[in-house]
Design an enzyme around this catalytic site. Structure first.
Site, short mmCIF file in Angstrom:
data_model
loop_
_atom_site.label_atom_id
_atom_site.label_comp_id
_atom_site.label_asym_id
_atom_site.label_seq_id
_atom_site.Cartn_x
_atom_site.Cartn_y
_atom_site.Cartn_z
N ILE A 11 -9.63 -10.64 -8.85
CA ILE A 11 -10.92 -10.31 -8.24
C ILE A 11 -11.83 -9.55 -9.20
CG2 ILE A 11 -10.32 -8.06 -7.21
CD1 ILE A 11 -11.63 -9.16 -4.57
N ASN A 24 -6.57 3.22 -0.58
CA ASN A 24 -5.86 4.08 0.38
C ASN A 24 -6.82 5.20 0.80
OD1 ASN A 24 -5.56 6.40 -1.49
ND2 ASN A 24 -4.27 4.96 -2.63
N ASP A 34 -6.11 -2.27 -6.31
CA ASP A 34 -6.80 -0.99 -6.52
C ASP A 34 -6.69 -0.56 -7.98
OD1 ASP A 34 -8.09 1.37 -5.87
OD2 ASP A 34 -6.42 2.25 -4.73
N THR A 118 -1.85 -6.79 2.57
CA THR A 118 -0.72 -7.74 2.51
C THR A 118 0.19 -7.54 1.30
OG1 THR A 118 -1.90 -9.46 1.29
CG2 THR A 118 -2.10 -9.50 3.70
N VAL A 120 1.60 -3.96 -0.88
CA VAL A 120 2.56 -2.87 -0.61
C VAL A 120 2.46 -2.36 0.84
CG1 VAL A 120 2.72 -2.14 -3.01
CG2 VAL A 120 1.12 -0.99 -1.51
N TYR A 121 1.37 -2.68 1.54
CA TYR A 121 1.26 -2.26 2.94
C TYR A 121 1.94 -3.25 3.92
CZ TYR A 121 -1.84 1.75 1.96
OH TYR A 121 -2.36 2.95 1.53
N1 AR6 Z 1 -7.09 -9.57 -7.68
C1 AR6 Z 1 -6.97 -10.04 -6.42
N2 AR6 Z 1 -5.93 -9.74 -5.61
C2 AR6 Z 1 -4.98 -8.93 -6.12
C3 AR6 Z 1 -5.03 -8.39 -7.43
C4 AR6 Z 1 -6.17 -8.73 -8.22
N3 AR6 Z 1 -6.32 -8.27 -9.46
N4 AR6 Z 1 -3.93 -7.61 -7.61
C5 AR6 Z 1 -3.19 -7.69 -6.48
N5 AR6 Z 1 -3.81 -8.50 -5.58
P1 AR6 Z 1 -2.14 -4.45 -2.61
P2 AR6 Z 1 -2.42 -3.21 0.06
C6 AR6 Z 1 -3.41 -8.86 -4.21
O1 AR6 Z 1 -0.74 -4.01 -2.70
O2 AR6 Z 1 -1.28 -3.98 0.59
C7 AR6 Z 1 -2.55 0.42 -3.66
O3 AR6 Z 1 -1.66 1.24 -4.38
C8 AR6 Z 1 -1.94 -8.72 -3.84
O4 AR6 Z 1 -1.21 -9.82 -4.34
O5 AR6 Z 1 -3.02 -4.29 -3.80
O6 AR6 Z 1 -3.68 -3.13 0.89
C9 AR6 Z 1 -3.62 1.20 -2.94
O7 AR6 Z 1 -4.00 2.37 -3.64
C10 AR6 Z 1 -2.04 -8.74 -2.32
O8 AR6 Z 1 -2.16 -10.09 -1.84
O9 AR6 Z 1 -2.92 -3.69 -1.39
C11 AR6 Z 1 -2.99 1.51 -1.62
O10 AR6 Z 1 -2.19 2.69 -1.70
C12 AR6 Z 1 -3.38 -8.02 -2.04
O11 AR6 Z 1 -4.07 -8.00 -3.31
C13 AR6 Z 1 -2.11 0.32 -1.36
O12 AR6 Z 1 -1.83 -0.25 -2.64
C14 AR6 Z 1 -3.23 -6.62 -1.53
O13 AR6 Z 1 -2.13 -5.97 -2.14
C15 AR6 Z 1 -2.82 -0.72 -0.53
O14 AR6 Z 1 -1.91 -1.76 -0.21
#
Ligand code: AR6
Length: 168
Positions: A11, A24, A34, A118, A120-121
């Site tokens: 993204i 978060n 993030d 989707t 780590v959450y």
């Molecule tokens: N571009 C697009 N999507 C991505 C990218 C990227 N560069 N990197 C990962 N994803 P997550 P959450 C996808 O864990 O579950 C953080 O530590 C990934 O494959 O990033 O909302 C925050 O600070 C997945 O499908 O977010 C919070 O503490 C999606 O993005 C916590 O993680 C979301 O995965 C939020 O957890």
């Protein structure tokens, strides 16, 4: 009618008016998308986030995109999945709703969303995608958004979105 698209990839590379971050409640960075957004935007993003004083789960706040191609970052705080009976669905819908309101406020014509919650959450991917598509569709007509991208980092997530968009 606005276009809904699925893009598979990072993204932080997208040339759109706004990208959405899966943040978060502290808004002070983390892993996953993030971490990638903070790395690509540079240190000024953290400074801007520090001034926001956090963000409640189920809502979103805006900062500039700094070194990103995107002009804005909308930091949305998704719920941690805890079995589904802790208001997770409404809180996730609130993230998409809040970002569409920010889009209207900042006159954003193009916006990209990651699959919030989707990673780590652990929100189930299919259910999360259904909520995402339904909520943005409800908000699209009043938002001014012309192009909306579901940015999926992995192929299974992209396929889920493609099936939902094909179906309707
Ligand atoms: N571009 C697009 N999507 C991505 C990218 C990227 N560069 N990197 C990962 N994803 P997550 P959450 C996808 O864990 O579950 C953080 O530590 C990934 O494959 O990033 O909302 C925050 O600070 C997945 O499908 O977010 C919070 O503490 C999606 O993005 C916590 O993680 C979301 O995965 C939020 O957890």
């Amino acid at each position: 009618m606005a276009q809904l698209e699925v893009f598979r990839g990072d993204i932080t590379k997208l040339q759109v008016d706004a990208i959405v971050n899966a943040a978060n409640t502290s808004l002070l960075g983390g892993g996953g998308v993030d971490g990638a957004i903070h790395r690509a935007a540079g240190k000024d993003l953290l400074r801007a986030c520090e001034k926001l004083g956090g963000c409640p789960t189920g809502s979103a706040k805006a900062t500039p995109g700094f070194n990103l191609p995107a002009k804005w970052v909308f930091h949305a705080v998704g719920p941690v999945w805890n079995g589904g009976s802790h208001n997770e669905a409404d809180l996730l819908a609130g993230c998409y709703h809040g970002c569409m309101e920010l889009a209207r406020e900042h006159k954003v014509k193009s916006i990209a969303f990651p699959a919030i919650s989707t990673g780590v959450y652990h929100f189930p991917r299919q259910q999360a995608a259904e909520i995402a598509v339904r909520t943005v569709r409800e908000q699209l007509p009043s938002s001014g958004v012309e192009r909306l991208i579901f940015c999926c980092f992995d192929e299974p997530t992209a396929q889920i979105y493609e099936k939902i968009l094909d179906r309707e």
